[in-house]
Design a protein around this motif. Sequence first.
Motif, PDB file in Angstrom:
ATOM      1  N   VAL A   9      90.970 -29.557 -49.617  1.00 22.70           N
ATOM      2  CA  VAL A   9      91.846 -29.097 -50.685  1.00 22.70           C
ATOM      3  C   VAL A   9      91.023 -28.274 -51.670  1.00 22.70           C
ATOM      4  O   VAL A   9      89.957 -28.703 -52.112  1.00 22.70           O
ATOM      5  CB  VAL A   9      92.484 -30.292 -51.431  1.00 22.70           C
ATOM      6  CG1 VAL A   9      93.465 -29.812 -52.469  1.00 22.70           C
ATOM      7  CG2 VAL A   9      93.163 -31.239 -50.456  1.00 22.70           C
ATOM      8  N   LYS A  10      91.520 -27.103 -52.006  1.00 22.37           N
ATOM      9  CA  LYS A  10      90.826 -26.233 -52.949  1.00 22.37           C
ATOM     10  C   LYS A  10      91.198 -26.618 -54.375  1.00 22.37           C
ATOM     11  O   LYS A  10      92.347 -26.954 -54.660  1.00 22.37           O
ATOM     12  CB  LYS A  10      91.198 -24.772 -52.701  1.00 22.37           C
ATOM     13  CG  LYS A  10      90.363 -23.786 -53.474  1.00 22.37           C
ATOM     14  CD  LYS A  10      90.664 -22.367 -53.055  1.00 22.37           C
ATOM     15  CE  LYS A  10      89.733 -21.401 -53.772  1.00 22.37           C
ATOM     16  NZ  LYS A  10      89.960 -20.029 -53.318  1.00 22.37           N
ATOM     17  N   GLY A  11      90.202 -26.604 -55.257  1.00 25.59           N
ATOM     18  CA  GLY A  11      90.453 -26.938 -56.651  1.00 25.59           C
ATOM     19  C   GLY A  11      89.447 -26.275 -57.558  1.00 25.59           C
ATOM     20  O   GLY A  11      88.704 -25.386 -57.150  1.00 25.59           O
ATOM     21  N   LYS A  12      89.443 -26.735 -58.806  1.00 24.18           N
ATOM     22  CA  LYS A  12      88.542 -26.189 -59.822  1.00 24.18           C
ATOM     23  C   LYS A  12      87.743 -27.338 -60.424  1.00 24.18           C
ATOM     24  O   LYS A  12      88.291 -28.403 -60.723  1.00 24.18           O
ATOM     25  CB  LYS A  12      89.353 -25.490 -60.907  1.00 24.18           C
ATOM     26  CG  LYS A  12      88.520 -24.872 -61.998  1.00 24.18           C
ATOM     27  CD  LYS A  12      89.354 -24.051 -62.958  1.00 24.18           C
ATOM     28  CE  LYS A  12      90.215 -24.953 -63.801  1.00 24.18           C
ATOM     29  NZ  LYS A  12      90.904 -24.241 -64.890  1.00 24.18           N
ATOM     30  N   VAL A  13      86.445 -27.119 -60.595  1.00 22.47           N
ATOM     31  CA  VAL A  13      85.589 -28.140 -61.193  1.00 22.47           C
ATOM     32  C   VAL A  13      86.007 -28.306 -62.654  1.00 22.47           C
ATOM     33  O   VAL A  13      85.935 -27.366 -63.447  1.00 22.47           O
ATOM     34  CB  VAL A  13      84.090 -27.768 -61.100  1.00 22.47           C
ATOM     35  CG1 VAL A  13      83.241 -28.824 -61.788  1.00 22.47           C
ATOM     36  CG2 VAL A  13      83.675 -27.601 -59.648  1.00 22.47           C
ATOM     37  N   LYS A  14      86.479 -29.501 -62.976  1.00 24.86           N
ATOM     38  CA  LYS A  14      86.939 -29.793 -64.336  1.00 24.86           C
ATOM     39  C   LYS A  14      85.813 -30.373 -65.189  1.00 24.86           C
ATOM     40  O   LYS A  14      85.707 -30.092 -66.371  1.00 24.86           O
ATOM     41  CB  LYS A  14      88.107 -30.770 -64.281  1.00 24.86           C
ATOM     42  CG  LYS A  14      88.709 -31.103 -65.614  1.00 24.86           C
ATOM     43  CD  LYS A  14      89.930 -31.980 -65.453  1.00 24.86           C
ATOM     44  CE  LYS A  14      90.561 -32.271 -66.809  1.00 24.86           C
ATOM     45  NZ  LYS A  14      91.757 -33.098 -66.649  1.00 24.86           N
ATOM     46  N   ARG A  15      84.971 -31.193 -64.544  1.00 17.63           N
ATOM     47  CA  ARG A  15      83.930 -31.886 -65.303  1.00 17.63           C
ATOM     48  C   ARG A  15      82.788 -32.272 -64.378  1.00 17.63           C
ATOM     49  O   ARG A  15      83.007 -32.655 -63.239  1.00 17.63           O
ATOM     50  CB  ARG A  15      84.539 -33.142 -65.908  1.00 17.63           C
ATOM     51  CG  ARG A  15      83.685 -33.929 -66.826  1.00 17.63           C
ATOM     52  CD  ARG A  15      84.443 -35.133 -67.434  1.00 17.63           C
ATOM     53  NE  ARG A  15      85.827 -34.823 -67.776  1.00 17.63           N
ATOM     54  CZ  ARG A  15      86.907 -35.410 -67.221  1.00 17.63           C
ATOM     55  NH1 ARG A  15      86.776 -36.329 -66.337  1.00 17.63           N
ATOM     56  NH2 ARG A  15      88.116 -35.060 -67.564  1.00 17.63           N
ATOM     57  N   VAL A  16      81.568 -32.188 -64.879  1.00 19.38           N
ATOM     58  CA  VAL A  16      80.381 -32.689 -64.185  1.00 19.38           C
ATOM     59  C   VAL A  16      79.632 -33.571 -65.171  1.00 19.38           C
ATOM     60  O   VAL A  16      79.187 -33.092 -66.216  1.00 19.38           O
ATOM     61  CB  VAL A  16      79.463 -31.546 -63.690  1.00 19.38           C
ATOM     62  CG1 VAL A  16      78.224 -32.119 -63.019  1.00 19.38           C
ATOM     63  CG2 VAL A  16      80.203 -30.604 -62.748  1.00 19.38           C
ATOM     64  N   VAL A  21      70.550 -40.339 -61.372  1.00 16.83           N
ATOM     65  CA  VAL A  21      70.365 -39.959 -59.968  1.00 16.83           C
ATOM     66  C   VAL A  21      71.571 -39.194 -59.420  1.00 16.83           C
ATOM     67  O   VAL A  21      71.430 -38.231 -58.685  1.00 16.83           O
ATOM     68  CB  VAL A  21      70.118 -41.209 -59.097  1.00 16.83           C
ATOM     69  CG1 VAL A  21      70.006 -40.848 -57.630  1.00 16.83           C
ATOM     70  CG2 VAL A  21      68.882 -41.958 -59.570  1.00 16.83           C
ATOM     71  N   ASN A  22      72.774 -39.644 -59.785  1.00 15.22           N
ATOM     72  CA  ASN A  22      74.014 -39.071 -59.271  1.00 15.22           C
ATOM     73  C   ASN A  22      74.831 -38.436 -60.384  1.00 15.22           C
ATOM     74  O   ASN A  22      74.647 -38.740 -61.557  1.00 15.22           O
ATOM     75  CB  ASN A  22      74.863 -40.156 -58.596  1.00 15.22           C
ATOM     76  CG  ASN A  22      74.224 -40.694 -57.351  1.00 15.22           C
ATOM     77  OD1 ASN A  22      73.626 -39.955 -56.579  1.00 15.22           O
ATOM     78  ND2 ASN A  22      74.339 -41.992 -57.142  1.00 15.22           N
ATOM     79  N   SER A  23      75.759 -37.586 -59.966  1.00 13.27           N
ATOM     80  CA  SER A  23      76.695 -36.962 -60.897  1.00 13.27           C
ATOM     81  C   SER A  23      78.115 -37.310 -60.477  1.00 13.27           C
ATOM     82  O   SER A  23      78.410 -37.436 -59.288  1.00 13.27           O
ATOM     83  CB  SER A  23      76.552 -35.437 -60.892  1.00 13.27           C
ATOM     84  OG  SER A  23      75.328 -35.040 -61.428  1.00 13.27           O
ATOM     85  N   ILE A  39      78.249 -37.524 -56.330  1.00 10.69           N
ATOM     86  CA  ILE A  39      77.299 -36.845 -55.455  1.00 10.69           C
ATOM     87  C   ILE A  39      75.937 -36.828 -56.153  1.00 10.69           C
ATOM     88  O   ILE A  39      75.852 -37.043 -57.357  1.00 10.69           O
ATOM     89  CB  ILE A  39      77.759 -35.417 -55.077  1.00 10.69           C
ATOM     90  CG1 ILE A  39      77.831 -34.507 -56.311  1.00 10.69           C
ATOM     91  CG2 ILE A  39      79.112 -35.457 -54.377  1.00 10.69           C
ATOM     92  CD1 ILE A  39      78.146 -33.059 -55.980  1.00 10.69           C
ATOM     93  N   THR A  40      74.910 -36.574 -55.388  1.00 11.67           N
ATOM     94  CA  THR A  40      73.564 -36.572 -55.979  1.00 11.67           C
ATOM     95  C   THR A  40      73.399 -35.390 -56.925  1.00 11.67           C
ATOM     96  O   THR A  40      74.063 -34.354 -56.788  1.00 11.67           O
ATOM     97  CB  THR A  40      72.474 -36.490 -54.894  1.00 11.67           C
ATOM     98  OG1 THR A  40      72.606 -35.243 -54.199  1.00 11.67           O
ATOM     99  CG2 THR A  40      72.564 -37.658 -53.913  1.00 11.67           C
ATOM    100  N   TYR A  56      85.856 -27.065 -53.058  1.00 13.77           N
ATOM    101  CA  TYR A  56      86.740 -27.758 -52.136  1.00 13.77           C
ATOM    102  C   TYR A  56      86.447 -29.248 -52.146  1.00 13.77           C
ATOM    103  O   TYR A  56      85.284 -29.651 -52.170  1.00 13.77           O
ATOM    104  CB  TYR A  56      86.540 -27.253 -50.703  1.00 13.77           C
ATOM    105  CG  TYR A  56      86.921 -25.815 -50.506  1.00 13.77           C
ATOM    106  CD1 TYR A  56      88.209 -25.462 -50.127  1.00 13.77           C
ATOM    107  CD2 TYR A  56      85.987 -24.803 -50.687  1.00 13.77           C
ATOM    108  CE1 TYR A  56      88.558 -24.135 -49.939  1.00 13.77           C
ATOM    109  CE2 TYR A  56      86.325 -23.475 -50.508  1.00 13.77           C
ATOM    110  CZ  TYR A  56      87.611 -23.152 -50.133  1.00 13.77           C
ATOM    111  OH  TYR A  56      87.956 -21.828 -49.947  1.00 13.77           O
ATOM    112  N   ALA A  57      87.505 -30.037 -52.103  1.00 18.31           N
ATOM    113  CA  ALA A  57      87.363 -31.471 -51.846  1.00 18.31           C
ATOM    114  C   ALA A  57      87.542 -31.629 -50.338  1.00 18.31           C
ATOM    115  O   ALA A  57      88.583 -31.270 -49.782  1.00 18.31           O
ATOM    116  CB  ALA A  57      88.437 -32.269 -52.585  1.00 18.31           C
TER     117      ALA A  57
END
Length: 69
Positions: A9-16, A21-23, A39-40, A56-57
């Motif tokens: 599924v295509k999307g937009k990064v809303k927040r990181v 170690v991980n995000s 994810i790392t 993409y998710a």
Amino acid sequence: MKTSARNVVKGKVKRVVRGAVNSEVTLELPRGMEVVAIITNSSVDNLKLEEGDRAYAVIKASNVMISVD
């Protein structure tokens, strides 16, 4: 991009949100739905993920659990 996963599924990064170690990456999908992935930090850096980017998710799970009270 070719993948064996059936759910892409295509999307937009809303927040990181970076941790030690991980995000935690929140991807906003159509209709306002969201998918959150852990994810790392290395993967965030390699993908150069930033808020507002298109991504993409890719979901490939053998088990999905649903529960109610």
